[in-house]
Every structure is written in C-alpha cells, then in structure tokens.
Design a protein around this motif. Structure first.
Motif: not given
Length: 198
Positions: A105-109, A113-118
């Motif tokens: 996964l790219s840094q942007a992905a 993903l972190a934003v969605i997870a939290y």
C-alpha cells in the motif's frame, strides 16, 4: 444556452447510443451513486432520456433479450446509479486482488486506511476533509483489496460510509478494532504551540 432537463429528447441533441456510451464512461469512474438529475445535468440531456438509457444499460448488462450477462451490473443504490461487481463474482475478484495483486500500500493508502479505522463508519467526503486531499482512487484501491467495505449509504445525502473488514484485522494480526493503539500519546499536547506541527 439552457437545457430543459425534463423535456423529451431530440435526436439531434442526444442520440440514444451516444448517451448510453457517455453514461457508461461516467459510471465507470464514479465512486458514489449518481442521480438521474446529476447525470442529465452533466451530459446536458433530458432526464427522461437518461432514465431510458439507464434502463437499456441495465437490461443489456443483465443479458436480457439473449445478450451476454456481464460480470458487473448497474444498480440503483441510495437514490443513484452505480456499476458494481455482480454478487456471484465477489469472491473471484477478492481472490484476484488479494493473491494476484499483492503490491504494498502507498503512504496515501495507509493514511486513508488509518482514518477509516479510527473514525468508521465514515464517508469519502469526511475522509477527504481530514486528509485535505482527494481520496477517490485510494478508497477504490482499499475496496479492491478487501480492506474496507461499504458499511451503509446515508438515505438523505446518498453518501456511502466505509468501515474496515475482517481482512484488515487479519493483516494487522489483531482480534478487534479495540486492539488498535491509542492515538492520544502520539499527538502533540500543545505545550510548545502547534505552529510546527505538520
């Protein structure tokens, strides 16, 4: 020049075949369901013509009248239209994405993903607001990898809200989202100001 969206189509303005191909092109790149009015406005075509073209595309993709039933379908969701993989091919696509396309996964992905997870469930617009960048292609990538899923569609706005999947938990080696590390220890406390925080 103004376009009357509710009048009957004229052959000179929007031949049916050209309108259907134009609709296909738009629907192939959109992440959110598109309303008939939105599609009609973007194409400068009357709503009845767009509605008829959508109906013909649905029938075409479904293999009506002896045609080939496609591996994708045009589905109405949350007051709009969007192209989806047919349910019976979900596993095939998931297996392909996870086994044949295992790129990192790219840094942007990872950030998305972190934003969605939290913050889940969260809409694409809210993710973009937090990250301050367009996240359309990144969300498509995460969906394709099976790391996030469409949790629900807001009935008022039509916005799709995303959540993480069990595949993500498995990849992270955790049992639940409760096992994610706390963010607060990683954030600046403000004692030295926030001017240098990026």
């Amino acid at each position: 020049m103004t376009v009357d969206l509710f009048s009957e189509p004229t052959d000179a303005r929007a031949p049916a075949l050209d309108l259907e191909r134009s609709l296909e092109a738009i629907l192939m790149v959109t992440d959110e369901p598109q309303s008939l009015v939105s599609l009609a406005t973007s194409l400068g075509a009357p709503v009845p013509a767009v509605r008829q073209s959508i109906e013909r595309l649905v029938a075409d993709y479904d293999g009506v009248d002896g045609g080939v039933r496609r591996g994708f379908e045009l589905r109405e969701v949350g007051g709009g239209w969007r192209i989806y993989v047919r349910g019976e091919f979900d596993e095939v696509v998931r297996d392909f994405v996870l086994t044949q396309n295992p790129t990192r996964l790219s840094q942007a992905a990872l950030e998305t993903l972190a934003v969605i997870a939290y913050k889940q469930p969260i809409s694409r617009g809210a993710i973009a607001s937090i990250r301050a960048v367009n996240v359309d292609s990144v969300v498509r990538t995460l969906l394709g990898r099976g790391l996030i899923t469409e949790a629900y569609t807001d009935s008022e706005t039509g916005a799709i809200h995303y959540a993480t999947t069990d595949t993500l938990l498995s990849q992270l080696g955790i049992n639940s989202l409760d096992d994610l590390p706390l963010l607060s220890p990683l954030l600046a406390d403000g004692s030295e100001g926030f001017d240098d925080v990026r």
